[in-house]
Design a protein around this motif. Structure first.
Motif, PDB file in Angstrom:
ATOM      1  N   TYR A 162       0.852  -1.211   0.000  1.00 29.70           N
ATOM      2  CA  TYR A 162       0.000   0.000   0.000  1.00 29.70           C
ATOM      3  C   TYR A 162       0.878   1.249   0.000  1.00 29.70           C
ATOM      4  CZ  TYR A 162      -3.445   3.452   1.671  1.00 29.70           C
ATOM      5  OH  TYR A 162      -4.245   4.556   1.810  1.00 29.70           O
ATOM      6  N   MET A 163       1.935   1.197   0.799  1.00 22.60           N
ATOM      7  CA  MET A 163       2.781   2.390   0.924  1.00 22.60           C
ATOM      8  C   MET A 163       3.714   2.566  -0.263  1.00 22.60           C
ATOM      9  SD  MET A 163       3.744   2.407   4.997  1.00 22.60           S
ATOM     10  CE  MET A 163       4.128   0.674   5.200  1.00 22.60           C
ATOM     11  N   THR A 164       4.167   1.457  -0.841  1.00 24.87           N
ATOM     12  CA  THR A 164       5.300   1.587  -1.776  1.00 24.87           C
ATOM     13  C   THR A 164       4.993   1.236  -3.233  1.00 24.87           C
ATOM     14  OG1 THR A 164       6.010  -0.670  -1.249  1.00 24.87           O
ATOM     15  CG2 THR A 164       6.966   1.100   0.070  1.00 24.87           C
ATOM     16  N   ALA A 165       3.817   0.664  -3.529  1.00 26.67           N
ATOM     17  CA  ALA A 165       3.571   0.226  -4.915  1.00 26.67           C
ATOM     18  C   ALA A 165       3.359   1.429  -5.829  1.00 26.67           C
ATOM     19  CB  ALA A 165       2.360  -0.696  -4.956  1.00 26.67           C
ATOM     20  N   ASP A 166       3.955   1.321  -7.029  1.00 28.57           N
ATOM     21  CA  ASP A 166       3.864   2.431  -7.992  1.00 28.57           C
ATOM     22  C   ASP A 166       3.215   1.933  -9.277  1.00 28.57           C
ATOM     23  OD1 ASP A 166       4.190   4.937  -8.997  1.00 28.57           O
ATOM     24  OD2 ASP A 166       6.306   4.687  -9.513  1.00 28.57           O
ATOM     25  N   SER A 169      -1.903  -1.671  -9.210  1.00 24.54           N
ATOM     26  CA  SER A 169      -2.488  -2.663  -8.290  1.00 24.54           C
ATOM     27  C   SER A 169      -3.580  -1.997  -7.448  1.00 24.54           C
ATOM     28  CB  SER A 169      -1.412  -3.275  -7.399  1.00 24.54           C
ATOM     29  OG  SER A 169      -0.820  -2.267  -6.616  1.00 24.54           O
ATOM     30  N   THR A 170      -4.475  -2.830  -6.961  1.00 26.85           N
ATOM     31  CA  THR A 170      -5.615  -2.323  -6.197  1.00 26.85           C
ATOM     32  C   THR A 170      -5.167  -1.550  -4.961  1.00 26.85           C
ATOM     33  OG1 THR A 170      -6.945  -4.102  -7.044  1.00 26.85           O
ATOM     34  CG2 THR A 170      -7.726  -3.098  -5.013  1.00 26.85           C
ATOM     35  N   LEU A 171      -4.094  -2.024  -4.311  1.00 29.31           N
ATOM     36  CA  LEU A 171      -3.624  -1.331  -3.097  1.00 29.31           C
ATOM     37  C   LEU A 171      -3.052   0.048  -3.432  1.00 29.31           C
ATOM     38  CD1 LEU A 171      -2.050  -4.331  -1.176  1.00 29.31           C
ATOM     39  CD2 LEU A 171      -3.899  -2.869  -0.329  1.00 29.31           C
ATOM     40  N   GLN A 173      -3.900   1.842  -5.963  1.00 33.15           N
ATOM     41  CA  GLN A 173      -5.060   2.683  -6.349  1.00 33.15           C
ATOM     42  C   GLN A 173      -5.806   3.171  -5.111  1.00 33.15           C
ATOM     43  OE1 GLN A 173      -4.888   3.705  -9.117  1.00 33.15           O
ATOM     44  NE2 GLN A 173      -5.207   2.280 -10.825  1.00 33.15           N
ATOM     45  N   GLU A 174      -5.884   2.286  -4.129  1.00 35.40           N
ATOM     46  CA  GLU A 174      -6.561   2.677  -2.887  1.00 35.40           C
ATOM     47  C   GLU A 174      -5.802   3.827  -2.221  1.00 35.40           C
ATOM     48  OE1 GLU A 174      -6.934  -0.524  -0.062  1.00 35.40           O
ATOM     49  OE2 GLU A 174      -8.311   0.614   1.217  1.00 35.40           O
ATOM     50  N   ARG A 175      -4.477   3.722  -2.202  1.00 33.30           N
ATOM     51  CA  ARG A 175      -3.664   4.797  -1.611  1.00 33.30           C
ATOM     52  C   ARG A 175      -3.915   6.108  -2.358  1.00 33.30           C
ATOM     53  NH1 ARG A 175       1.449   3.475  -3.237  1.00 33.30           N
ATOM     54  NH2 ARG A 175       1.189   4.997  -4.914  1.00 33.30           N
ATOM     55  N   ARG A 176      -3.987   5.998  -3.673  1.00 32.00           N
ATOM     56  CA  ARG A 176      -4.224   7.216  -4.473  1.00 32.00           C
ATOM     57  C   ARG A 176      -5.583   7.803  -4.130  1.00 32.00           C
ATOM     58  NH1 ARG A 176      -1.868   3.684  -8.681  1.00 32.00           N
ATOM     59  NH2 ARG A 176       0.352   4.211  -8.624  1.00 32.00           N
ATOM     60  N   ARG A 177      -6.588   6.942  -4.029  1.00 33.28           N
ATOM     61  CA  ARG A 177      -7.935   7.439  -3.673  1.00 33.28           C
ATOM     62  C   ARG A 177      -7.921   8.117  -2.302  1.00 33.28           C
ATOM     63  NH1 ARG A 177      -9.654   2.613  -5.571  1.00 33.28           N
ATOM     64  NH2 ARG A 177     -10.071   1.797  -3.488  1.00 33.28           N
ATOM     65  N   ASN A 178      -7.012   7.639  -1.438  1.00 34.95           N
ATOM     66  CA  ASN A 178      -6.921   8.230  -0.088  1.00 34.95           C
ATOM     67  C   ASN A 178      -6.032   9.464  -0.065  1.00 34.95           C
ATOM     68  OD1 ASN A 178      -8.684   6.472   1.150  1.00 34.95           O
ATOM     69  ND2 ASN A 178      -7.089   4.964   1.635  1.00 34.95           N
ATOM     70  N   ASP A 181      -0.700  10.117  -4.308  1.00 33.93           N
ATOM     71  CA  ASP A 181      -0.433   9.555  -5.629  1.00 33.93           C
ATOM     72  C   ASP A 181       0.907   8.808  -5.645  1.00 33.93           C
ATOM     73  OD1 ASP A 181      -0.622   8.999  -8.299  1.00 33.93           O
ATOM     74  OD2 ASP A 181       0.273  10.917  -8.917  1.00 33.93           O
ATOM     75  N   LYS A 182       1.951   9.572  -5.331  1.00 35.65           N
ATOM     76  CA  LYS A 182       3.320   8.998  -5.376  1.00 35.65           C
ATOM     77  C   LYS A 182       3.509   7.969  -4.268  1.00 35.65           C
ATOM     78  CE  LYS A 182       6.401  11.966  -4.667  1.00 35.65           C
ATOM     79  NZ  LYS A 182       7.372  12.932  -4.352  1.00 35.65           N
ATOM     80  N   PRO A 183       4.184   6.863  -4.549  1.00 33.51           N
ATOM     81  CA  PRO A 183       4.474   5.936  -3.446  1.00 33.51           C
ATOM     82  C   PRO A 183       5.444   6.567  -2.445  1.00 33.51           C
ATOM     83  CG  PRO A 183       5.621   5.259  -5.441  1.00 33.51           C
ATOM     84  CD  PRO A 183       4.760   6.428  -5.830  1.00 33.51           C
ATOM     85  N   TRP A 184       5.398   6.092  -1.230  1.00 34.15           N
ATOM     86  CA  TRP A 184       6.389   6.517  -0.248  1.00 34.15           C
ATOM     87  C   TRP A 184       7.548   5.525  -0.264  1.00 34.15           C
ATOM     88  CZ3 TRP A 184       1.218   6.282   2.051  1.00 34.15           C
ATOM     89  CH2 TRP A 184       0.640   7.540   2.272  1.00 34.15           C
ATOM     90  N   LYS A 185       8.637   5.966   0.304  1.00 34.19           N
ATOM     91  CA  LYS A 185       9.777   5.050   0.477  1.00 34.19           C
ATOM     92  C   LYS A 185       9.708   4.508   1.909  1.00 34.19           C
ATOM     93  CE  LYS A 185      14.700   5.418   0.641  1.00 34.19           C
ATOM     94  NZ  LYS A 185      15.556   6.550   0.977  1.00 34.19           N
ATOM     95  N   VAL A 186       9.735   3.210   2.031  1.00 34.40           N
ATOM     96  CA  VAL A 186       9.798   2.608   3.373  1.00 34.40           C
ATOM     97  C   VAL A 186      11.113   1.855   3.441  1.00 34.40           C
ATOM     98  CG1 VAL A 186       8.725   0.997   4.989  1.00 34.40           C
ATOM     99  CG2 VAL A 186       7.294   2.452   3.555  1.00 34.40           C
ATOM    100  N   LYS A 187      12.094   2.507   3.997  1.00 39.04           N
ATOM    101  CA  LYS A 187      13.440   1.920   3.959  1.00 39.04           C
ATOM    102  C   LYS A 187      13.565   0.743   4.926  1.00 39.04           C
ATOM    103  CE  LYS A 187      18.225   3.215   3.559  1.00 39.04           C
ATOM    104  NZ  LYS A 187      19.200   4.279   3.688  1.00 39.04           N
ATOM    105  N   TYR A 188      12.870   0.821   6.049  1.00 34.07           N
ATOM    106  CA  TYR A 188      13.037  -0.221   7.083  1.00 34.07           C
ATOM    107  C   TYR A 188      11.664  -0.759   7.493  1.00 34.07           C
ATOM    108  CZ  TYR A 188      17.343   2.536   7.457  1.00 34.07           C
ATOM    109  OH  TYR A 188      18.498   3.232   7.181  1.00 34.07           O
ATOM    110  N   PHE A 189      11.588  -2.070   7.653  1.00 32.64           N
ATOM    111  CA  PHE A 189      10.324  -2.675   8.103  1.00 32.64           C
ATOM    112  C   PHE A 189      10.633  -3.666   9.234  1.00 32.64           C
ATOM    113  CE2 PHE A 189       6.368  -4.930   8.150  1.00 32.64           C
ATOM    114  CZ  PHE A 189       5.430  -4.011   7.678  1.00 32.64           C
TER     115      PHE A 189
END
Ligand code: AHR
Length: 503
Positions: A162-166, A169-171, A173-178, A181-189
């Motif tokens: 959700y955070m990083t897909a560019d 994909s449905t996730l 698109q959901e982020r964009r609707r929320n 638009d641009k994905p975020w970078k999640v360097k550490y999980f």
């Protein structure tokens, strides 16, 4: 800003305590003592606990307290000044009870949950989009702490997508609707938190197997395994044996408590014994880093897997009526921070990140807030003093300094760290742990230094809304004399200085 010179400091301290300064000797070489000090060693931790998020950092866009999209301007500005290279969020124990889906979409529709670990209700007003905005305001990398304790691996993997897909994909698109638009970078999980306790009470073997399962679906980020927090070498051994291939980093949690976990001790109004016990506890982090490094070296001699000290700091008793985990922050905390930084600098081969617990209003924080008011803590100023160490190369240095005793606690009088800054300057940090005696540190250096000193009128000197300047840095300088460069450290102080030429 006041300027403290060597003569002034030594004269004042000798008169005050009726004692001669402690004599120490420091020899600094130009040889690197290890890889560079990663700026992320000066990282932070933000958990949904007490007023750590709501009130302390987030007031909401409708608030009369000046804010940018809900995040308080005063705190953001102060944090930007010290620089926040990385932030861990949303927990802590909170993370293993957190469903990321609760924190996206229309804020008015977000579910309200019980905050199982820290009490009260979680409105979910601050969720992924809000936190990422905060990180962007600060210019900080994000370290997302994922839920392994109570959600399936698919939930963690989908949060990351959700955070990083560019893509389409449905996730994404959901982020964009929320609204993003641009994905975020999640360097550490982070793959769970304190799996030995609040993260699921797992045996080491069970945790290792779980880690492998979750990490399999999280390969697009730096995968951080939850490690030790209770002095358990065996857990680290099992994790390294079974899961080293599925992790990029392993964590250590280390809290400094003056008394014990039932009665921690007070944040202020303490005596010299509690001062000494707290600093002794803080210095004890080195033993844990050594122990974990030795186990890691056995299984990962190439040192591919990093050690992240992703929770560290002091933990005192919460005063009656205060929000969860709230504590005052005194000069003692600044010294705890300084000696801890110096230990991290000595272990750069493994320690690539550290996150002080926590950012605001919780445990050893940078700032305390009350409604519209904010005050910066002595710990904040320790972070401020140490800024030249970010990215610096540690240098080999030898210190000869006597120890001192308080009751049955023995402490070094002085502790140091030397490094070559990214600008080529020599940078020195010196901590005088003695609460009453000044120290005189003779060196092999022969150039002038300038920098700052942090000290206070008492061991528990602290800043309040009424007196926000009780513990703030003062200018510090020293020039070489006939005996070379001698640094005069006030009692209970941290000094950080820089020198243009090495000698
Ligand atoms: O920082 C407070 C708590 O300490 C964290 O939630 C947990 O990970 C640790 O026990």
């Amino acid at each position: 800003m006041k300027t403290l010179t060597a003569a002034l400091i030594l004269a004042a301290a000798a008169t005050a305590a009726g004692a001669q300064p402690i004599e120490a000797r420091l020899d600094v070489t130009q040889d690197a003592a290890g890889p560079r000090i990663e700026p992320t060693v000066y990282g932070h931790f933000v958990e949904h606990a007490g007023t750590g998020v709501y009130g302390g950092l987030w007031v909401g866009p409708e608030s009369a307290i000046p804010n940018t999209r809900g995040w308080r301007n005063d705190v953001v500005q102060a944090l930007k000044h010290i620089g926040v290279p990385v932030m861990r969020w949303p927990g802590g124990c909170f993370a293993d009870d957190y469903d990321w889906r609760d924190g996206i979409g229309d804020p008015a529709q977000r579910p309200v949950r019980r905050n199982r670990w820290w009490g009260g209700l979680e409105s979910n007003r601050v969720g992924t989009h809000e936190f990422m905005d905060f990180a962007e305001q600060l210019g900080s990398e994000v370290y997302i702490s994922g839920n392994m304790g109570s959600m399936p691996p698919r939930a963690a993997a989908q949060w990351l997508d959700y955070m990083t897909a560019d893509d389409a994909s449905t996730l994404a698109q959901e982020r964009r609707r929320n609204g993003r638009d641009k994905p975020w970078k999640v360097k550490y999980f982070g793959v769970g938190n304190e799996s030995f306790g609040c993260g699921g009470n797992m045996s080491p073997e069970h945790q290792a197997d779980m880690h492998n399962q979750y990490a399999t679906f999280l390969w697009s980020s730096t995968r951080v395994a939850s490690g030790d927090g209770e002095g358990d070498d065996r857990r680290v051994e099992v994790l390294m044996q079974r899961s080293a291939k599925q992790m990029d980093a392993l964590t250590l949690h280390y809290y400094s408590v003056p008394d014990n976990w039932t009665k921690h001790g007070d944040a202020t109004g303490f005596d010299a014994g509690a001062w000494a016990r707290t600093l002794k506890a803080a210095l004890g982090i080195e033993k844990r880093i050594d122990a974990l490094s030795a186990i890691m070296d056995k299984h990962d001699p190439a040192k591919r897997v990093a050690l992240y000290v992703d929770e560290w700091g002091t933990w005192y008793d919460t005063p009656a009526g205060a929000s969860a985990l709230w504590q005052q922050n005194s000069l003692r905390d600044a010294l705890v921070a300084a000696v801890t930084f110096n230990v991290f600098h000595a272990h750069t081969d493994r320690v690539k990140m550290a996150n002080i617990a926590q950012m605001v209003n919780v445990l050893q924080s940078m700032a305390l807030t009350d409604g519209p008011r904010m005050v910066l803590t002595p710990t904040y100023y320790a972070f401020d003093l140490y800024r030249p160490f970010k990215g610096a190369t540690p240098l080999k240095a030898t210190l000869q300094a006597p120890a001192f005793r308080t009751g049955d606690v023995e402490l070094p009088t002085v502790q140091v760290s030397a490094a070559r800054g990214t600008d080529g300057k020599l940078v020195l940090a010196l901590v005088n742990l003695h609460p009453e005696r000044a120290a005189r540190v003779a060196t092999n250096l022969s150039a002038a230094v300038t920098g700052r000193v942090l000290t206070g009128a008492a061991m528990d000197a602290h800043n309040t809304f009424e007196q926000p300047q009780a513990v703030v840095p003062a200018a510090f300088s020293a020039k070489p004399g006939s005996q070379g460069l001698v640094l005069a450290l006030p009692p209970r102080s941290v000094v950080v200085v820089e020198m243009q030429a090495p000698r």
